[in-house]
Write an enzyme that holds these catalytic residues in place. Structure first.
Site, short mmCIF file in Angstrom:
data_model
loop_
_atom_site.label_atom_id
_atom_site.label_comp_id
_atom_site.label_asym_id
_atom_site.label_seq_id
_atom_site.Cartn_x
_atom_site.Cartn_y
_atom_site.Cartn_z
CD GLU B 262 11.23 0.10 1.01
OE1 GLU B 262 10.17 -0.01 0.33
OE2 GLU B 262 11.23 0.30 2.22
CB CYS B 296 6.42 0.15 1.90
SG CYS B 296 7.83 -0.23 2.91
CD GLU B 393 1.95 1.69 -0.68
OE1 GLU B 393 2.40 2.60 -1.39
OE2 GLU B 393 2.65 0.99 0.07
#
Lengths: 290, 484
Positions: B262, B296, B393
């Site tokens: 993940e 996330c 990110e």
């Protein structure tokens, strides 16, 4: 004067067309008197472009429509039984095993035709979340699937990988059995005759050693399915697929060629789970949350 | 325009008491049901990112310690997996209840160690952690119903590596399904936030779990690598960066270890002109500033339909002026401390990149404490697809705003990223919602909402956001072996 036989030119299948390999190379599988295309990396890349372009509209077809197209594949194959059996014999099968393989393959297309409009119901869920939301999960195709067919079975193994991938809305670039490539091209002709849109399935023939790392390292391939028992190949595929976190599915030949080759789990293996949330306004409660 | 409303009252400080929490000065490794000193004798400190003060020291597990933990888990596996499934489930129910009983202590420690606002740890992290154990407890004796016509069995020893953004919640996401499915576990919390996992170890002791079923080893990347590379581990579950996720996929290629990842995200949050704009603005705020943006699935790319761009950005700016930034333990705090110095440096680097790329930056005018790691809520407007702050990110409270005109344009832009974890859509038109939710390539889609989580709801990504799901019936697959 005796009539001169018309020999078939075995070409590859990309974007609904039958080009020769761009490399201009060929090989002769052992014991088979045919020049088979020795596909290159460039052929593979072209096939991925075709597969990507075709994927979303294929996934957008109704499940009923996909189901009918898969059934149509079985219908057309039935009419071409003799040709497939002839090719299997050329590739070294006995008469009995060739007939068995063709029968099993046709039945397998029918089996997966039936799943197209059912697997979603099996694998979807409405999730009882604790907050005031409607929440459901459903399957979506992974996208472009690279498939490396079983080496020992040129028809049943290849058909199973393709059927599971396209039943679930993916498009496919498949590499045929290196030693037994003939059925793959005839299968491509069947697909082409069955209303499978161009680009949804693409076939290459050639050498696995040359092409595998290109299959696994391509950045626009979402998943790779390998049918075979070669642990060295599996290791290499896994290592080189990490660049874009490709999903790797490796199945033993016994699994795909046997009874267990018929399973909706082979379809869900090439699908992603998508979960969607939406608020529900509570009547009489303090109002909806966002 | 975007200034604080003069009629707004300032909040008086309302700090949560730390009086009732019990923390040791030093934590050893929890292996085989015992607290064991690390072989190297090394410890590292864990600090409060809001004050930079040390809270405790924590054992630094080496390869040898990890080996001990894997051996303990292996030893416990037979007994645990052969326990009547109903009894296994009862241990998890008990654990869920104990977490609920200790919710306040866990929430305070979570905010102390990680910097997140107490409002979030109290209302989201800890209750959801308990809910995850409670949900999965009931699966233990019902697994046959989850996979019709398929026989299942546990995998063996699961190695689990979790991040620092939701320390206890991620431990619960990992442990609950693994244990319910009959596996034993070696879990490594992140090095900046180990304390709630260690408190969880104490709770697991209190719950009377058989020795070795759960082992908790602390340390940084090296400790994680030792788990990943250990030959007697059957499963790796990792939550963290995409970069490390790729390393793990390569590292486990030669083994039969089952893998779920993940990883990162760069979620699109899309506002159409027909949306309920006030709700949408609130959702965007929650989408990017929840947990300081250390999420996330954060909605870090905002797409606003051109006709409502002025309205949306004006409201967003006004809203971030009113976000309370400061003491994580204060019940009024909206944005707490950045988790670590390193992460703050990363975020600041991206703020510079954004400015260098010529984007307009807007930050709240709020004051931030002198000590500790802080980042004001930030909005960049005028962003384009090619900007690095749009592509990469940031993992901080930084929003990049772009505009669009048509549906096909925004779908193309939203999907133009290697990530695919989550996405958000705001519109009052139902058919448009379904059009968008089916075209967006992401594992979780929030329509007219954002950043909602539930143990019954599968979570996980497409593409380079990883593979596998956590939660719901779909999450069980990650911890089972299928005999077909």
């Amino acid at each position: 004067m005796a009539r001169l036989e018309i020999k078939k030119t075995y070409k590859i299948y990309i974007g609904g067309k039958f080009p020769r390999t761009e490399s201009g190379r060929f090989y002769n599988p052992k014991g088979i008197d045919v020049n088979v295309c020795l596909s290159s990396r460039k052929d593979f890349r072209n096939a991925v472009v075709a597969a990507r372009a075709a994927q979303s509209s294929w996934a957008g077809r109704s499940a009923y429509n996909r189901s009918q197209i898969l059934y149509r594949i079985a219908e057309i194959m039935e009419g071409r039984r003799a040709q497939f059996i002839e090719e299997l014999l050329q590739q070294g099968s006995t008469k009995k095993s060739a007939e068995d393989e063709v029968n099993a393959t046709i039945d397998r297309w029918v089996y997966y035709a039936g799943w197209c409009d059912k697997y979603q119901q099996l694998f979807s869920s409405v999730n009882p979340v604790a907050s005031s939301h409607f929440n459901f999960s459903q399957l979506e195709p992974m996208g472009v699937v690279a498939a490396i067919a079983s080496e020992s079975s040129s028809l049943l193994g290849l058909s199973t990988l393709i059927a599971t991938a396209i039943a679930g809305g993916n498009s496919v670039v498949a590499l045929a059995s290196e030693s037994k490539p003939l059925c793959s091209i005839t299968l491509a002709e069947v697909l082409n005759d069955s209303d499978v849109p161009g680009g949804v399935v693409n076939f290459l023939t050639g050498k696995a050693d040359e092409l595998l790392s290109h299959f696994s390292s391509h950045m626009d391939v979402n998943a790779l399915v390998y049918c075979g028992n070669d642990s060295k190949k599996i290791l290499k595929l896994k290592e080189t697929s990490a660049d874009n976190l490709k999903r790797i599915r490796a199945y033993a030949e016994e699994r795909i060629l046997g009874e267990k080759g018929e399973s909706p789990y082979l379809i869900s293996d090439l699908n992603e789970v998508k979960t969607t949330w939406h608020p529900v306004e509570k009547i009489g409660a303090a109002g909806s949350s966002y | 325009m975007a200034t604080k409303n003069k009629n707004t009252f300032e909040f008086a400080p309302a700090p949560e008491s730390t009086g009732h929490i019990q923390l040791r000065d030093q934590y050893d490794l929890f292996i085989g049901g015992k607290w064991i000193k690390p072989k190297s004798g090394k410890y590292f400190k864990t600090i409060n990112p809001a004050t930079e003060k040390q809270i405790a020291t924590v054992a630094d597990a080496s390869e040898k310690d990890v080996d001990l933990a894997v051996k303990a888990a292996r030893k416990a596996f037979k007994g645990w997996s052969q326990l009547p499934a109903r009894e296994r489930g009862k241990y998890l129910f008990r654990l869920a209840r104990l977490i609920q009983e200790k919710a306040r202590e866990l929430a305070v420690i979570e905010s102390l160690d990680g910097g997140k606002p107490i409002r979030e740890s109290r209302d989201i992290d800890i209750p959801l952690a308990a809910a995850h154990f409670f949900y999965h407890a009931g699966w233990a004796d019902k697994l046959d119903y989850a996979f019709p016509n398929r026989s299942v069995e546990p995998l063996g020893v699961a190695g689990q590596i979790i991040p620092w953004n939701f320390p206890l919640l991620m431990a619960a996401w990992k442990l609950a399904p693994a244990l319910a499915c009959g596996n034993t576990v070696v879990l490594k919390p992140a090095e900046t936030t180990p304390l709630t996992a260690l408190k969880l170890a104490e709770i697991i002791e209190e719950a009377g779990f058989p020795e070795g079923v759960v082992n908790i080893v602390t340390g940084a990347g090296k400790t994680g690598a030792a788990i990943v590379n250990h030959p007697d581990v059957n499963k790796i579950a990792f939550t963290g960066s995409t970069e490390v996720g790729k390393l793990i996929q390569r590292a486990t290629a030669a083994s039969d270890k089952k893998l779920t990842l993940e990883l990162g995200g760069k979620a699109a949050n899309i506002i159409f002109e027909d949306a309920a704009i006030n709700q949408a603005v609130e959702g965007v705020i929650n989408g990017i500033y929840f947990n300081q943006g250390h999420v996330c699935c954060a909605g870090s790319r905002l797409f606003v339909q051109e006709s409502v761009f002025d309205e949306v950005t004006t409201k967003l700016k006004a809203r971030i002026e009113n976000l309370v930034v400061g003491d994580p333990l204060d019940k009024n705090t909206d944005i707490g401390a950045i988790n670590s110095k390193g992460q703050l440096e990363t975020i600041n680097k991206y703020l510079e990149i954004g400015k260098d790329e010529g984007l307009e930056m807007f930050q709240s005018s709020c004051a931030v404490p002198k000590k500790g790691f802080w980042c004001k809520p930030t909005i960049f407007t005028g962003a384009a697809q090619s900007n690095r702050i749009v592509q990469e990110e940031i993992f901080g409270p930084v929003l990049a705003v772009q505009t669009f005109r048509t549906i096909s344009e925004v779908v193309q832009k939203a999907n133009n990223t290697p990530y695919g974890l989550s996405a958000g859509v705001w519109t009052d038109k139902g058919s448009k919602i379904f059009n968008l939710t089916s075209q967006l390539r992401a594992g979780v889609i929030w329509a007219n909402t954002f950043n909602k989580f539930d143990p019954t709801s599968p979570f996980g990504g497409y593409k380079e956001s990883g593979f596998g799901r956590e939660g719901g019936i779909h999450g069980l697959e990650a911890y089972l072996k299928f005999n077909d």
